[in-house]
Scaffold this active site. Structure first.
Site, PDB file in Angstrom:
ATOM      1  N   ARG A 207     -12.069   9.343  -1.092  1.00 11.13           N
ATOM      2  CA  ARG A 207     -12.947   8.165  -1.222  1.00 11.13           C
ATOM      3  C   ARG A 207     -14.397   8.562  -1.513  1.00 11.13           C
ATOM      4  O   ARG A 207     -15.320   7.883  -1.064  1.00 11.13           O
ATOM      5  CB  ARG A 207     -12.900   7.295   0.038  1.00 11.13           C
ATOM      6  CG  ARG A 207     -11.564   6.622   0.276  1.00 11.13           C
ATOM      7  CD  ARG A 207     -11.514   5.261  -0.406  1.00 11.13           C
ATOM      8  NE  ARG A 207     -10.203   4.657  -0.268  1.00 11.13           N
ATOM      9  CZ  ARG A 207      -9.910   3.696   0.599  1.00 11.13           C
ATOM     10  NH1 ARG A 207     -10.835   3.216   1.385  1.00 11.13           N
ATOM     11  NH2 ARG A 207      -8.713   3.209   0.650  1.00 11.13           N
TER      12      ARG A 207
ATOM     13  N   ARG B 196     -18.235   3.037  -0.624  1.00  5.09           N
ATOM     14  CA  ARG B 196     -19.328   2.212  -0.097  1.00  5.09           C
ATOM     15  C   ARG B 196     -20.437   2.952   0.621  1.00  5.09           C
ATOM     16  O   ARG B 196     -21.492   2.375   0.882  1.00  5.09           O
ATOM     17  CB  ARG B 196     -18.744   1.129   0.823  1.00  5.09           C
ATOM     18  CG  ARG B 196     -18.124  -0.010   0.042  1.00  5.09           C
ATOM     19  CD  ARG B 196     -17.349  -0.921   0.955  1.00  5.09           C
ATOM     20  NE  ARG B 196     -16.257  -0.168   1.577  1.00  5.09           N
ATOM     21  CZ  ARG B 196     -15.321  -0.697   2.352  1.00  5.09           C
ATOM     22  NH1 ARG B 196     -15.357  -1.970   2.641  1.00  5.09           N
ATOM     23  NH2 ARG B 196     -14.362   0.055   2.847  1.00  5.09           N
TER      24      ARG B 196
ATOM     25  N   ARG C 295     -20.538  -2.144  -7.721  1.00  7.22           N
ATOM     26  CA  ARG C 295     -19.524  -3.056  -7.190  1.00  7.22           C
ATOM     27  C   ARG C 295     -20.050  -4.495  -7.213  1.00  7.22           C
ATOM     28  O   ARG C 295     -19.316  -5.427  -7.537  1.00  7.22           O
ATOM     29  CB  ARG C 295     -19.185  -2.615  -5.771  1.00  7.22           C
ATOM     30  CG  ARG C 295     -18.474  -3.611  -4.907  1.00  7.22           C
ATOM     31  CD  ARG C 295     -17.014  -3.244  -4.739  1.00  7.22           C
ATOM     32  NE  ARG C 295     -16.367  -3.862  -3.604  1.00  7.22           N
ATOM     33  CZ  ARG C 295     -16.390  -5.154  -3.316  1.00  7.22           C
ATOM     34  NH1 ARG C 295     -17.102  -5.995  -4.035  1.00  7.22           N
ATOM     35  NH2 ARG C 295     -15.718  -5.607  -2.288  1.00  7.22           N
TER      36      ARG C 295
ATOM     37  N   ASP D 154      -7.020   2.244  -7.271  1.00  5.16           N
ATOM     38  CA  ASP D 154      -6.435   2.015  -5.955  1.00  5.16           C
ATOM     39  C   ASP D 154      -4.937   2.256  -6.030  1.00  5.16           C
ATOM     40  O   ASP D 154      -4.341   2.156  -7.098  1.00  5.16           O
ATOM     41  CB  ASP D 154      -6.715   0.593  -5.454  1.00  5.16           C
ATOM     42  CG  ASP D 154      -6.516   0.508  -3.945  1.00  5.16           C
ATOM     43  OD1 ASP D 154      -7.431   0.907  -3.208  1.00  5.16           O
ATOM     44  OD2 ASP D 154      -5.422   0.093  -3.519  1.00  5.16           O
TER      45      ASP D 154
ATOM     46  N   TYR E 150       2.852  -2.201   2.253  1.00  6.21           N
ATOM     47  CA  TYR E 150       1.952  -3.308   1.902  1.00  6.21           C
ATOM     48  C   TYR E 150       2.713  -4.454   1.230  1.00  6.21           C
ATOM     49  O   TYR E 150       2.412  -5.623   1.454  1.00  6.21           O
ATOM     50  CB  TYR E 150       0.843  -2.815   0.965  1.00  6.21           C
ATOM     51  CG  TYR E 150      -0.205  -1.974   1.654  1.00  6.21           C
ATOM     52  CD1 TYR E 150      -1.228  -2.560   2.388  1.00  6.21           C
ATOM     53  CD2 TYR E 150      -0.173  -0.586   1.568  1.00  6.21           C
ATOM     54  CE1 TYR E 150      -2.195  -1.785   3.015  1.00  6.21           C
ATOM     55  CE2 TYR E 150      -1.136   0.194   2.195  1.00  6.21           C
ATOM     56  CZ  TYR E 150      -2.146  -0.412   2.918  1.00  6.21           C
ATOM     57  OH  TYR E 150      -3.090   0.356   3.544  1.00  6.21           O
TER      58      TYR E 150
HETATM   59  O1  CP3 Z   1     -10.949   8.758  -3.375  1.00  3.95           O
HETATM   60  C1  CP3 Z   1     -11.553   8.119  -4.264  1.00  3.95           C
HETATM   61  O2  CP3 Z   1     -12.806   8.179  -4.397  1.00  3.95           O
HETATM   62  C2  CP3 Z   1     -10.760   7.324  -5.287  1.00  3.95           C
HETATM   63  C3  CP3 Z   1     -10.587   5.931  -5.047  1.00  3.95           C
HETATM   64  C4  CP3 Z   1      -9.562   5.383  -4.074  1.00  3.95           C
HETATM   65  C5  CP3 Z   1      -9.681   4.071  -3.550  1.00  3.95           C
HETATM   66  N1  CP3 Z   1      -8.550   3.793  -2.840  1.00  3.95           N
HETATM   67  C6  CP3 Z   1     -10.813   3.171  -3.792  1.00  3.95           C
HETATM   68  C7  CP3 Z   1     -11.032   2.063  -2.859  1.00  3.95           C
HETATM   69  C8  CP3 Z   1      -8.356   5.905  -3.611  1.00  3.95           C
HETATM   70  C9  CP3 Z   1      -7.757   7.286  -3.824  1.00  3.95           C
HETATM   71  C10 CP3 Z   1      -7.727   4.879  -2.829  1.00  3.95           C
HETATM   72  C11 CP3 Z   1      -6.394   5.042  -2.197  1.00  3.95           C
HETATM   73  C12 CP3 Z   1      -5.922   4.032  -1.245  1.00  3.95           C
HETATM   74  N2  CP3 Z   1      -6.064   2.667  -1.310  1.00  3.95           N
HETATM   75  C13 CP3 Z   1      -5.112   4.323  -0.132  1.00  3.95           C
HETATM   76  C14 CP3 Z   1      -4.627   5.693   0.253  1.00  3.95           C
HETATM   77  C15 CP3 Z   1      -5.652   6.447   1.012  1.00  3.95           C
HETATM   78  C16 CP3 Z   1      -5.932   5.905   2.387  1.00  3.95           C
HETATM   79  O3  CP3 Z   1      -7.053   5.445   2.586  1.00  3.95           O
HETATM   80  O4  CP3 Z   1      -5.017   5.949   3.226  1.00  3.95           O
HETATM   81  C17 CP3 Z   1      -4.819   3.101   0.518  1.00  3.95           C
HETATM   82  C18 CP3 Z   1      -3.982   2.916   1.771  1.00  3.95           C
HETATM   83  C19 CP3 Z   1      -5.404   2.058  -0.252  1.00  3.95           C
HETATM   84  C20 CP3 Z   1      -5.322   0.591  -0.020  1.00  3.95           C
HETATM   85  C21 CP3 Z   1      -6.664   0.030   0.194  1.00  3.95           C
HETATM   86  N3  CP3 Z   1      -7.603  -0.132  -0.795  1.00  3.95           N
HETATM   87  C22 CP3 Z   1      -7.233  -0.427   1.399  1.00  3.95           C
HETATM   88  C23 CP3 Z   1      -6.519  -0.407   2.751  1.00  3.95           C
HETATM   89  C24 CP3 Z   1      -8.515  -0.867   1.099  1.00  3.95           C
HETATM   90  C25 CP3 Z   1      -9.503  -1.511   2.026  1.00  3.95           C
HETATM   91  C26 CP3 Z   1     -10.030  -0.489   2.971  1.00  3.95           C
HETATM   92  C27 CP3 Z   1     -11.518  -0.523   3.027  1.00  3.95           C
HETATM   93  O5  CP3 Z   1     -12.102   0.565   3.150  1.00  3.95           O
HETATM   94  O6  CP3 Z   1     -12.086  -1.642   2.990  1.00  3.95           O
HETATM   95  C28 CP3 Z   1      -8.753  -0.633  -0.273  1.00  3.95           C
HETATM   96  C29 CP3 Z   1      -9.982  -0.932  -1.033  1.00  3.95           C
HETATM   97  C30 CP3 Z   1     -10.687   0.226  -1.631  1.00  3.95           C
HETATM   98  N4  CP3 Z   1     -10.093   1.156  -2.424  1.00  3.95           N
HETATM   99  C31 CP3 Z   1     -12.085   0.529  -1.529  1.00  3.95           C
HETATM  100  C32 CP3 Z   1     -12.305   1.671  -2.309  1.00  3.95           C
HETATM  101  C33 CP3 Z   1     -13.615   2.357  -2.583  1.00  3.95           C
HETATM  102  C34 CP3 Z   1     -13.114  -0.279  -0.769  1.00  3.95           C
HETATM  103  C35 CP3 Z   1     -13.213  -1.621  -1.428  1.00  3.95           C
HETATM  104  C36 CP3 Z   1     -14.587  -2.123  -1.723  1.00  3.95           C
HETATM  105  O7  CP3 Z   1     -15.371  -1.479  -2.448  1.00  3.95           O
HETATM  106  O8  CP3 Z   1     -14.844  -3.223  -1.244  1.00  3.95           O
END
Ligand code: CP3
Length: 358
Positions: free
Chosen positions: A28, A32, A41, A78, A155
């Site tokens: 990640r 944020r 964003r 994602d 999910y």
């Molecule tokens: O690593 C990176 O920089 C690449 C981007 C990346 C994102 N999601 C961007 C993202 C990667 C590799 C993911 C994978 C992902 N997404 C996983 C596997 C890794 C883990 O965390 O276990 C999972 C389970 C998801 C599903 C997901 N997407 C969730 C549960 C959420 C919300 C969680 C949160 O932090 O709010 C997301 C949204 C998401 N994906 C964000 C980002 C940067 C935050 C959303 C935002 O900007 O509002």
């Protein structure tokens, strides 16, 4: 694409070849905690608006690399793009995590699922990969990724995030054949998706199995690992992906590291609940390891961050095959300056560990 990589430490470490110092990237890393991410964003309007716009996805992918001396870029996207492309209707309610408008609940829902078109619904992902490769111009390698079938199914069946994903577990115990049908169409989708990312220019591939650790060891092998192994095997048969290292990361599944090391993958991600020395023993030199500092340590003082980074490096030791990372994603409240300290410490102490001048 044949541009020469200026920094190939990450790929060398995945192949367990000698490196000048330990490579590092951060799960990640585009997210944020970076003010410039929050600004982009905001411009995109929503998370999916950002992920589905190749120019903006490229912009945020590169943001952490402008700030820090990271050794890899990871596609900004994602894991839930696949179920979205299958028609489940993904949205991110503000601060509430992912939601599906049409979760998978019945036999008919599962029978309707098909492998999405990589040049259709998921074209935006491949466009982003092509653009990022062009903009990276060989600075560091680009990681493509997908969710594991098990984690995607968690999910899809629950319809949103959960603490325990009991809906999918209930399906596994009550109607195992149906669960396997769901996991199989997801495995074929993930393999096609990663192969398309490889064709578009991804140089390493990672599978995020965030909820594999919710299963006991035997169900983990049956419902999670088996499908990740199916994906690895399909990629080995694929002209574009054949030579790309695949990293599997099952969070919380340390009891299954030895079984995972036999899947044919190049590396395993590890969370912080195991010492890397023990993880190394478990995988017996079959794969590289990626991890495993607790992301919460980034909220401590810089002295503690440096000390804990060295502890992770010491626990792996001077052997080939370590990619430094956190044991899970970086959290939004982290001070970006703390990431800079971490990256510098890993590179500096990684040299010391190898008997080279810092
Ligand atoms: O690593 C990176 O920089 C690449 C981007 C990346 C994102 N999601 C961007 C993202 C990667 C590799 C993911 C994978 C992902 N997404 C996983 C596997 C890794 C883990 O965390 O276990 C999972 C389970 C998801 C599903 C997901 N997407 C969730 C549960 C959420 C919300 C969680 C949160 O932090 O709010 C997301 C949204 C998401 N994906 C964000 C980002 C940067 C935050 C959303 C935002 O900007 O509002």
């Amino acid at each position: 694409m044949t541009d020469i990589l200026k920094n190939d430490r990450f790929l060398r470490a995945l192949r367990r070849e000698p490196v000048d110092t330990t490579p590092i990237w951060v799960m990640r890393q585009a997210g944020r905690y970076l003010p410039e991410y929050r600004a982009t964003r905001e411009r995109a309007g929503s998370f999916m608006g950002l992920a589905q716009n190749p120019e903006l996805a490229c912009e945020v992918t590169l943001q952490p690399l402008e700030r820090f001396d990271l050794d890899a870029a990871i596609l900004f996207s994602d894991i839930l793009t696949i179920p979205d492309a299958m028609g489940l209707g993904l949205s991110f309610a503000h601060g509430e995590g992912p939601q599906f408008a049409r979760p998978v609940r019945t036999t008919a829902d599962i029978n309707r699922l098909a492998v999405p078109d990589m040049d259709g619904e998921l074209r935006y992902v491949m466009d982003a990969v092509r653009l990022i490769r062009r903009e990276l111009a060989g600075r560091v390698p680009l990681i493509g990724f997908a969710g594991s079938p098990w984690t995607l199914a968690c999910y899809m069946v629950e319809g949103h995030g959960s603490r325990d994903y009991v809906s999918l577990k209930a399906l596994c115990w009550n109607e195992p054949q149906l669960a396997h049908r769901l996991l199989d169409v997801l495995a074929r989708s993930v393999a096609a998706y990663l192969s398309a990312q490889a064709a578009a220019g991804a140089q390493a591939l990672m599978v995020f199995d965030s909820w594999g650790g919710m299963l006991g060891p035997a169900p983990f092998r049956e419902f999670s690992l088996r499908y990740m192994a199916q994906i690895v095997a399909a990629l080995k048969d694929d002209a574009h992906a054949r030579d790309l290292p695949v990293i599997l990361f099952s969070k919380g599944a340390n009891a299954s590291l030895a079984a995972m090391a036999d899947s044919g993958c190049a590396a395993l991600g590890v969370d912080w609940t195991i010492d890397l020395a023990d993880a190394r023993r478990a995988v017996a030199g079959k794969v590289a390891l990626q991890g495993n500092m607790d992301p919460a340590i980034l909220r401590a003082s810089v002295d503690v961050i440096r000390r804990e980074a060295r502890a992770v490096l010491d626990s792996y030791g001077p052997h080939p095959g370590h990619v430094f990372n956190l044991g899970h994603g970086i959290t939004p409240e982290v001070d970006p300056e703390h990431v800079r300290v971490l990256v510098d410490e890993v590179h500096t102490y990684g040299r010391v560990l190898r008997g080279m001048p810092a």
